[in-house]
Design an enzyme around this catalytic site. Structure first.
Site, PDB file in Angstrom:
ATOM      1  N   SER A 143      43.489  54.739  32.809  1.00 42.44           N
ATOM      2  CA  SER A 143      43.112  54.972  34.200  1.00 42.44           C
ATOM      3  C   SER A 143      42.859  53.690  34.985  1.00 42.44           C
ATOM      4  O   SER A 143      42.776  53.733  36.208  1.00 42.44           O
ATOM      5  CB  SER A 143      41.869  55.864  34.277  1.00 42.44           C
ATOM      6  OG  SER A 143      40.713  55.149  33.915  1.00 42.44           O
ATOM      7  N   LYS A 180      35.149  52.564  35.611  1.00 43.95           N
ATOM      8  CA  LYS A 180      35.816  52.937  36.859  1.00 43.95           C
ATOM      9  C   LYS A 180      35.290  52.040  37.986  1.00 43.95           C
ATOM     10  O   LYS A 180      34.265  51.375  37.843  1.00 43.95           O
ATOM     11  CB  LYS A 180      35.509  54.398  37.235  1.00 43.95           C
ATOM     12  CG  LYS A 180      36.030  55.444  36.257  1.00 43.95           C
ATOM     13  CD  LYS A 180      37.520  55.632  36.349  1.00 43.95           C
ATOM     14  CE  LYS A 180      37.985  56.770  35.453  1.00 43.95           C
ATOM     15  NZ  LYS A 180      37.802  56.474  34.020  1.00 43.95           N
TER      16      LYS A 180
END
Length: 225
Positions: A143, A180
């Protein structure tokens, strides 16, 4: 000595930071406010665990509001909080340092990071600018590939409890760990992947989920071959 959970580590670091700043330890209520723990009983459980594992010691006083008068940080806590980043004594090159690798973190859906040292990386000091306690995690998932963080890479994480919008952070969500970009959006948090094929993770205040920052990503290391 028993290992600390990620939550216990964050609480111990907060206690230590307040001790460094104020010269005394915070109250249960102050710890709860800082850590997002609504019940002082919940804080008490963590304090008991830290005491049992040898990081805090009772020296007198009673009551949950009297932690500053009743507890002290042990030598074990002060030693470990001095940092996982140590000079490599066997190398004559003073520009080399050692960084402990403490398991893996998902660059995808949250996954639990293992809280014990698995290996040690020897890297040039210039790869980890700034001050503070730094450790490494191995990356799994895709990701964050558009930010140059690939599966199998190691990220250097500077331990801290706060993060600015847009910074890449290691974040615990309900006891699970992910990396993230971090954004605050009104009454929710957005954990944004750097992969155009993936959706962000949203955590709303109304969900009453447990979220806290482990640290910010200060560098990436990749082994070749």
């Amino acid at each position: 000595m028993d290992k600390l959970s990620p939550r216990q580590t964050s609480i111990l670091e907060y206690i230590y930071s307040r001790f460094q700043q104020d010269g005394i330890l915070p109250s249960y209520r102050e710890i709860g406010d800082a850590m997002g723990i609504r019940s002082t009983n919940g804080v008490s459980d963590h304090i008991k665990a830290l005491t049992r594992k040898g990081y805090l010691q009772r020296v007198g006083g009673t009551g949950k509001s009297a932690l500053a008068r009743a507890m002290r940080l042990t030598d074990l806590a002060l030693t470990e909080l001095s940092g996982d980043l140590q000079p490599e004594a066997s190398l004559h090159d003073l520009d080399m340092i050692e960084v402990g690798v403490y398991g893996s973190v998902a660059a995808g859906l949250p996954a639990l990071a293992v809280e014990h040292r698995e290996e040690t990386l020897r890297v040039d000091r210039c790869m980890i600018p700034g001050a503070g306690q730094v450790f490494a995690l191995r990356v799994s998932g895709e990701s964050m590939i558009e930010d140059g963080i690939l599966p199998g890479d190691y990220i250097f994480v500077r331990k801290q409890l706060t993060v600015r919008d847009g910074e890449i952070a290691v974040v615990m969500v309900d006891g699970e760990c992910t990396v993230k970009r971090f954004f605050r959006e009104g009454d929710r948090i957005r954990l944004q992947p750097a992969n155009s094929t993936m959706e962000p993770i949203y955590v709303a205040a109304s969900e009453f989920r447990e979220v806290h920052v482990v640290g910010i990503v200060s560098g990436v290391f990749r082994k070749m071959g």
